[in-house]
Write a protein that holds these residues in place. Structure first.
Motif, PDB file in Angstrom:
ATOM      1  N   MET B   1       0.789  -1.050  -0.005  1.00  0.00           N
ATOM      2  CA  MET B   1      -0.127   0.032   0.037  1.00  0.00           C
ATOM      3  C   MET B   1       0.750   1.330  -0.008  1.00  0.00           C
ATOM      4  O   MET B   1       1.006   1.753   1.007  1.00  0.00           O
ATOM      5  CB  MET B   1      -0.891   0.172   1.097  1.00  0.00           C
ATOM      6  CG  MET B   1      -1.835   1.200   1.211  1.00  0.00           C
ATOM      7  SD  MET B   1      -3.044   1.024   2.781  1.00  0.00           S
ATOM      8  CE  MET B   1      -1.613   1.238   3.938  1.00  0.00           C
ATOM      9  N   GLN B   3       0.321   4.265  -1.800  1.00  0.00           N
ATOM     10  CA  GLN B   3      -0.401   5.390  -1.914  1.00  0.00           C
ATOM     11  C   GLN B   3      -1.792   5.253  -1.396  1.00  0.00           C
ATOM     12  O   GLN B   3      -2.355   4.360  -1.920  1.00  0.00           O
ATOM     13  CB  GLN B   3      -0.368   5.833  -3.402  1.00  0.00           C
ATOM     14  CG  GLN B   3      -0.475   7.197  -3.606  1.00  0.00           C
ATOM     15  CD  GLN B   3      -0.599   7.662  -4.890  1.00  0.00           C
ATOM     16  OE1 GLN B   3      -0.770   6.926  -5.800  1.00  0.00           O
ATOM     17  NE2 GLN B   3      -0.212   8.978  -5.326  1.00  0.00           N
ATOM     18  N   ARG B   4      -2.323   6.219  -0.732  1.00  0.00           N
ATOM     19  CA  ARG B   4      -3.744   5.953  -0.115  1.00  0.00           C
ATOM     20  C   ARG B   4      -4.604   6.335  -1.430  1.00  0.00           C
ATOM     21  O   ARG B   4      -4.357   7.039  -2.397  1.00  0.00           O
ATOM     22  CB  ARG B   4      -4.012   7.388   0.942  1.00  0.00           C
ATOM     23  CG  ARG B   4      -3.252   7.121   2.066  1.00  0.00           C
ATOM     24  CD  ARG B   4      -3.668   8.354   2.881  1.00  0.00           C
ATOM     25  NE  ARG B   4      -3.155   9.394   2.310  1.00  0.00           N
ATOM     26  CZ  ARG B   4      -3.663  10.699   2.780  1.00  0.00           C
ATOM     27  NH1 ARG B   4      -4.488  10.845   3.797  1.00  0.00           N
ATOM     28  NH2 ARG B   4      -3.311  11.822   1.779  1.00  0.00           N
ATOM     29  N   HIS B   5      -5.821   5.624  -1.593  1.00  0.00           N
ATOM     30  CA  HIS B   5      -6.843   5.748  -2.413  1.00  0.00           C
ATOM     31  C   HIS B   5      -7.054   7.192  -2.565  1.00  0.00           C
ATOM     32  O   HIS B   5      -7.387   7.834  -3.598  1.00  0.00           O
ATOM     33  CB  HIS B   5      -8.154   4.875  -2.107  1.00  0.00           C
ATOM     34  CG  HIS B   5      -9.028   4.801  -3.050  1.00  0.00           C
ATOM     35  ND1 HIS B   5     -10.220   5.239  -2.954  1.00  0.00           N
ATOM     36  CD2 HIS B   5      -9.143   3.995  -4.435  1.00  0.00           C
ATOM     37  CE1 HIS B   5     -10.795   5.146  -4.068  1.00  0.00           C
ATOM     38  NE2 HIS B   5     -10.211   4.391  -4.765  1.00  0.00           N
ATOM     39  N   PHE B   6      -7.332   7.901  -1.426  1.00  0.00           N
ATOM     40  CA  PHE B   6      -7.599   9.391  -1.257  1.00  0.00           C
ATOM     41  C   PHE B   6      -6.537  10.067  -2.059  1.00  0.00           C
ATOM     42  O   PHE B   6      -7.102  10.946  -2.847  1.00  0.00           O
ATOM     43  CB  PHE B   6      -7.554   9.690   0.139  1.00  0.00           C
ATOM     44  CG  PHE B   6      -8.057  11.153   0.229  1.00  0.00           C
ATOM     45  CD1 PHE B   6      -8.959  11.871  -0.230  1.00  0.00           C
ATOM     46  CD2 PHE B   6      -7.392  11.975   1.305  1.00  0.00           C
ATOM     47  CE1 PHE B   6      -9.519  13.112  -0.316  1.00  0.00           C
ATOM     48  CE2 PHE B   6      -7.579  13.316   1.603  1.00  0.00           C
ATOM     49  CZ  PHE B   6      -8.802  13.599   0.734  1.00  0.00           C
ATOM     50  N   GLN B   9      -7.367  10.218  -5.519  1.00  0.00           N
ATOM     51  CA  GLN B   9      -8.604  11.146  -6.073  1.00  0.00           C
ATOM     52  C   GLN B   9      -7.996  12.777  -6.170  1.00  0.00           C
ATOM     53  O   GLN B   9      -8.440  13.587  -6.778  1.00  0.00           O
ATOM     54  CB  GLN B   9      -9.622  11.010  -5.059  1.00  0.00           C
ATOM     55  CG  GLN B   9     -10.036   9.652  -5.032  1.00  0.00           C
ATOM     56  CD  GLN B   9     -11.404   9.202  -3.968  1.00  0.00           C
ATOM     57  OE1 GLN B   9     -10.783   9.403  -2.470  1.00  0.00           O
ATOM     58  NE2 GLN B   9     -12.480   8.832  -4.283  1.00  0.00           N
ATOM     59  N   LEU B  67     -15.070  15.237  -1.933  1.00  0.00           N
ATOM     60  CA  LEU B  67     -13.836  14.645  -1.255  1.00  0.00           C
ATOM     61  C   LEU B  67     -13.805  15.367   0.212  1.00  0.00           C
ATOM     62  O   LEU B  67     -13.406  14.548   1.186  1.00  0.00           O
ATOM     63  CB  LEU B  67     -12.707  15.347  -2.177  1.00  0.00           C
ATOM     64  CG  LEU B  67     -12.348  14.103  -3.325  1.00  0.00           C
ATOM     65  CD1 LEU B  67     -11.318  15.068  -4.110  1.00  0.00           C
ATOM     66  CD2 LEU B  67     -12.336  12.776  -3.085  1.00  0.00           C
ATOM     67  N   LEU B  70     -16.733  13.218   2.050  1.00  0.00           N
ATOM     68  CA  LEU B  70     -16.257  11.823   2.286  1.00  0.00           C
ATOM     69  C   LEU B  70     -15.143  11.500   2.986  1.00  0.00           C
ATOM     70  O   LEU B  70     -14.997  10.663   3.582  1.00  0.00           O
ATOM     71  CB  LEU B  70     -16.335  11.307   0.965  1.00  0.00           C
ATOM     72  CG  LEU B  70     -17.542  11.489  -0.075  1.00  0.00           C
ATOM     73  CD1 LEU B  70     -17.516  10.540  -1.109  1.00  0.00           C
ATOM     74  CD2 LEU B  70     -18.872  10.976   0.870  1.00  0.00           C
ATOM     75  N   HIS B  71     -14.097  12.499   3.130  1.00  0.00           N
ATOM     76  CA  HIS B  71     -12.688  12.141   3.571  1.00  0.00           C
ATOM     77  C   HIS B  71     -12.290  12.908   4.823  1.00  0.00           C
ATOM     78  O   HIS B  71     -11.483  12.766   5.532  1.00  0.00           O
ATOM     79  CB  HIS B  71     -11.565  12.217   2.539  1.00  0.00           C
ATOM     80  CG  HIS B  71     -11.833  10.998   1.509  1.00  0.00           C
ATOM     81  ND1 HIS B  71     -11.328   9.844   1.557  1.00  0.00           N
ATOM     82  CD2 HIS B  71     -12.536  11.231   0.263  1.00  0.00           C
ATOM     83  CE1 HIS B  71     -11.614   9.251   0.718  1.00  0.00           C
ATOM     84  NE2 HIS B  71     -12.223   9.753  -0.047  1.00  0.00           N
TER      85      HIS B  71
END
Lengths: 262, 222
Positions: B1, B3-6, B9, B67, B70-71
């Motif tokens: 892992m 890079q974060r999925h965020f 985005q 974003l 949601l984050h």
């Protein structure tokens, strides 16, 4: 990421179709005419205050409620068009197709290897080569292989909690489920471990359909594509997560997500 | 892992802002070309380009708001998203200034020149270079470059003053040129505002990267 908000009416195949679902524990009605569909290879989150029925609804999807004495169900739960409450349903096979990860990691007090192959052995797979391959594949898919590949014979209980939880995911993946139910999978984990599980979920959704119950509204916001808000056994609002968290259509949902209620 | 999925985005949002900036730059170039060549059809084309930029603004704003919702971003991620919303707005405004320039181009179409156009194309070049560099500094998180863009704003301001003095003299001598002279002054005024917006983008970049507020000469008073 697509800019268009996801909608339950948008394109894509539904795995579950739930309609007019009532559930009673004795005289108590825990679910009231719930309607919901679950899209293939998406993450669907159920949120709501304690006792709203979200875990009960989740457990309806692989008939875990059958194990609770005095439970009565009306309405329909279709998986790929088949009624899972029909008398002809093979419940063991259903639970293999629709696996579950629980709130607290629950590895068996066995080695890592034997945890992962447990379900396979029950199902009659005994070829060492085949089992080895599945162990590696499942642990890789649960992002655990690199961490534990040199100590597969160690007890699963030696692992830190988040790795135990990922082991439970690997154990599930070994029997090749289609849908993964997660009941508060991060509530026993710290924020970093939680992030790892969330990232894992985002990876898993490429191949699996995931439904998660969470007390943590922010978690639903971060990971899910669809969100259902439940209150007192009713599905108050169900829709694309982006919509639910930026412009919910129901005042009750808005009150909950802004922290005015619940 | 790794890079974060965020993070993916956020990168996606950055790419969309870059694309929007490229469209805004193309729009201004076309508008100035329409002034220079007195091409009415080219000026009309600007309005369609601007509508596309307006749509991009709405999409990017919705994306950034989603974003945030949601984050619940914190620290640098929060500054980035707030900055992105402001830069998005700056780029949309640049498109509007292009439309203003196109409207002047339409009025000047078919009319003889009152003076060879030298300063206005130069202003346009300077302002657009500022825009490009401000976006590059935003993408790279290069606050030194962003500060350098802010300093270049004075050159555009001084050219605008020069245009005003020169055109005022011509209009004083030949009153029949007043209508055209005013249009050219408006064009230079719009270019000067574009340079100001590029400066804003640079200021946002410095805020995002260094968490420092330098606008309104706030830093000097500290």
């Amino acid at each position: 990421m697509s800019s268009a908000p996801l909608s339950p009416d948008g394109p894509g195949r539904n795995r579950f179709e739930i309609s007019k679902l009532d559930l009673f524990y004795g005289d108590f009605q825990a679910l009231k005419s719930v309607e919901m569909s679950v899209r293939d290879r998406m993450i669907t989150a159920l949120i709501g205050p304690s006792g709203c029925g979200k875990s009960t609804l989740l457990r309806c999807l692989n008939r875990m409620n059958d194990l609770i004495h005095g439970t009565r169900i009306q309405g329909k739960v279709l998986l790929d068009g088949q009624d899972i409450y029909h008398a002809s349903t093979d419940v063991t096979n259903l639970r293999k197709r629709v696996g579950m990860v629980f709130q607290r990691p629950n590895p068996f007090p066995l080695s890592l290897y034997n945890n992962v192959v447990y379900g396979l052995r029950v199902a009659g797979v005994h070829s060492r080569k085949e089992l080895d391959e599945i162990v590696e594949r499942s642990l890789r898919a649960a992002w655990l292989w690199d961490v534990v590949s040199d100590r597969l014979d160690h007890s699963a209980l030696e692992l830190p909690l988040d790795q135990q939880q990922r082991l439970c995911v690997a154990r599930l993946l070994a029997v090749q489920p289609e849908v993964i139910l997660m009941d508060e999978p991060c509530s026993a984990l710290d924020p970093i471990a939680t992030m790892k599980i969330e990232e894992l979920m985002l990876e898993l959704k490429k191949e699996y359909t995931i439904i998660i119950v969470t007390h943590n509204m922010q978690q639903a916001a971060r990971v899910s594509d669809f969100t259902g808000y439940m209150l007192l056994g009713e599905m108050i609002e169900f829709g694309g997560t982006k919509d639910i968290f930026t412009r919910p259509s129901n005042k009750l949902t808005d009150d909950y997500i802004t922290g005015k209620y619940g | 892992m790794d890079q974060r999925h965020f993070d993916l985005q956020l990168s996606h949002l950055k790419e969309r802002l870059l694309l929007m900036a490229a469209r805004a730059e193309a729009l201004i170039n076309t508008a100035i070309e329409a002034v220079r060549t007195k091409d009415a059809a080219m000026a009309e084309h600007i309005f369609a380009l601007d509508r596309e930029i307006d749509r991009m603004e709405i999409d990017i704003e919705n994306e950034a708001i989603a974003l945030m919702a949601l984050h619940q971003p914190m620290g640098g991620d929060l500054r980035f998203l707030v900055g992105a919303i402001k830069i998005n707005n700056d780029l949309e405004r640049i498109g509007d200034h292009g439309v203003n320039i196109a409207q002047s181009a339409l009025k000047l179409a078919g009319e003889p020149d009152i003076t060879p156009l030298v300063d206005i194309p130069q202003m346009s070049e300077l302002a657009l270079a500022m825009l490009r560099d401000s976006l590059e500094s935003f993408i790279a998180g290069d606050y030194e470059k962003a500060r350098e863009v802010c300093r270049r704003d004075d050159q555009v301001d001084s050219l605008k003053r020069h245009v005003l003095v020169k055109l005022s003299m011509i209009m004083g001598e030949k009153p029949e040129t007043i209508g055209r002279g005013i249009e050219l002054i408006l064009v230079s005024r719009n270019l000067e505002r574009i340079a100001d917006l590029a400066t804003n983008i640079s200021e946002e970049t410095i805020y995002i990267v260094q968490a420092k507020v330098i606008k309104h000469r706030f830093e000097d008073s500290q």
